[in-house]
Write an enzyme that holds these catalytic residues in place. Structure first.
Site, PDB file in Angstrom:
ATOM      1  N   CYS A 129       0.818  -1.215   0.000  1.00 28.16           N
ATOM      2  CA  CYS A 129       0.000   0.000   0.000  1.00 28.16           C
ATOM      3  C   CYS A 129       0.846   1.257   0.000  1.00 28.16           C
ATOM      4  O   CYS A 129       0.312   2.353  -0.121  1.00 28.16           O
ATOM      5  CB  CYS A 129      -0.929   0.012   1.222  1.00 28.16           C
ATOM      6  SG  CYS A 129      -0.056   0.148   2.800  1.00 28.16           S
ATOM      7  N   GLY A 130       2.160   1.123   0.151  1.00 32.16           N
ATOM      8  CA  GLY A 130       3.040   2.274   0.122  1.00 32.16           C
ATOM      9  C   GLY A 130       3.557   2.691   1.492  1.00 32.16           C
ATOM     10  O   GLY A 130       4.484   3.500   1.582  1.00 32.16           O
TER      11      GLY A 130
END
Length: 234
Positions: free
Chosen positions: A230-231
């Protein structure tokens, strides 16, 4: 005896932490970072393990929870259960844009087949609030429950990773799903309600599904298998 972190993280120092037990690594992090240590959680399937381990050593350690506004009802229930059970010093952070504001301006980004839209969604709802939390709480040591067997990116992580002036600590990096289950059973920790419905990992309700026999990894059950991270950790 582990050396205090002075200056940059070297390969030899990384090797020093490899093979260290999760409990010893957590203890070291508490001693090394003190009040500048924090734990992040998603209140997902395995979250109880890292939270229990951390609070046994530092009962009042700040626990950062980024609430995307799109979590399952069961996740909110589980968050309440664990917060009460473990006495968590919970710090809840959210996007500056409410879900309805984001949708009115940008649409339902999670429905897109465009990876850039999915990344934008994660940046707005997860990455920006987390970065704000780490800055406001003056976090220099960030404990996370990532496991090496979850994604291709995570399998190459060291147990401690330096990013700028901040250190990321992954106590259960080398654990398997079986190790997680055994720890939960040993300490009588409550399980996420969606575990019994076949979820191996759980995030937002619109982008998570139960594990199927055709999935080769747990993370394929997120975002229709279009992305694994998701970063927050990349």
């Amino acid at each position: 005896m582990l050396t205090s972190l002075e200056g940059s993280m070297t390969e030899s120092m990384e090797a020093q932490f490899t093979g260290l037990s999760a409990e010893h690594l957590m203890q070291w992090a508490a001693e090394e970072f003190g009040d500048s240590l924090a734990v992040s959680t998603s209140f997902g399937i395995q979250s109880a393990v890292t939270l229990h381990m951390a609070t046994q050593i530092m009962p009042n350690v700040p626990v950062i929870w980024v609430d995307t506004g799109y979590l399952h009802e069961e996740t909110y229930q589980y968050a309440t259960t664990l917060t009460r059970r473990l006495g968590l010093n919970l710090k809840v952070y959210e996007s500056a844009l409410s879900p309805s504001q984001m949708e009115s301006r940008l649409g339902r980004l999670w429905e897109s087949e465009n990876l850039e839209d999915l990344n934008k969604y994660d940046q707005i709802r997860k990455v920006e609030p987390m970065n704000r939390a780490l800055a406001e709480l003056n976090v220099h040591g960030w404990v996370s429950g990532l496991r090496a067997d979850q994604t291709d990116f995570r399998k190459h992580l060291p147990p401690i990773k330096r990013t700028g002036t901040r250190y990321r600590i992954y106590p259960i990096l080398e654990w398997t799903t079986r190790d997680v289950y055994r720890y939960q059973q040993q300490h009588h920790l409550p399980q996420h309600p969606l575990f019994e419905q076949g979820y191996a990992t759980v995030g937002d309700y619109h982008s998570s599904r139960p594990l199927s026999t055709t999935d080769d990894t747990e993370r394929n059950t997120r975002f229709r298998g279009m992305k694994q991270e998701c970063g927050l950790h990349t």
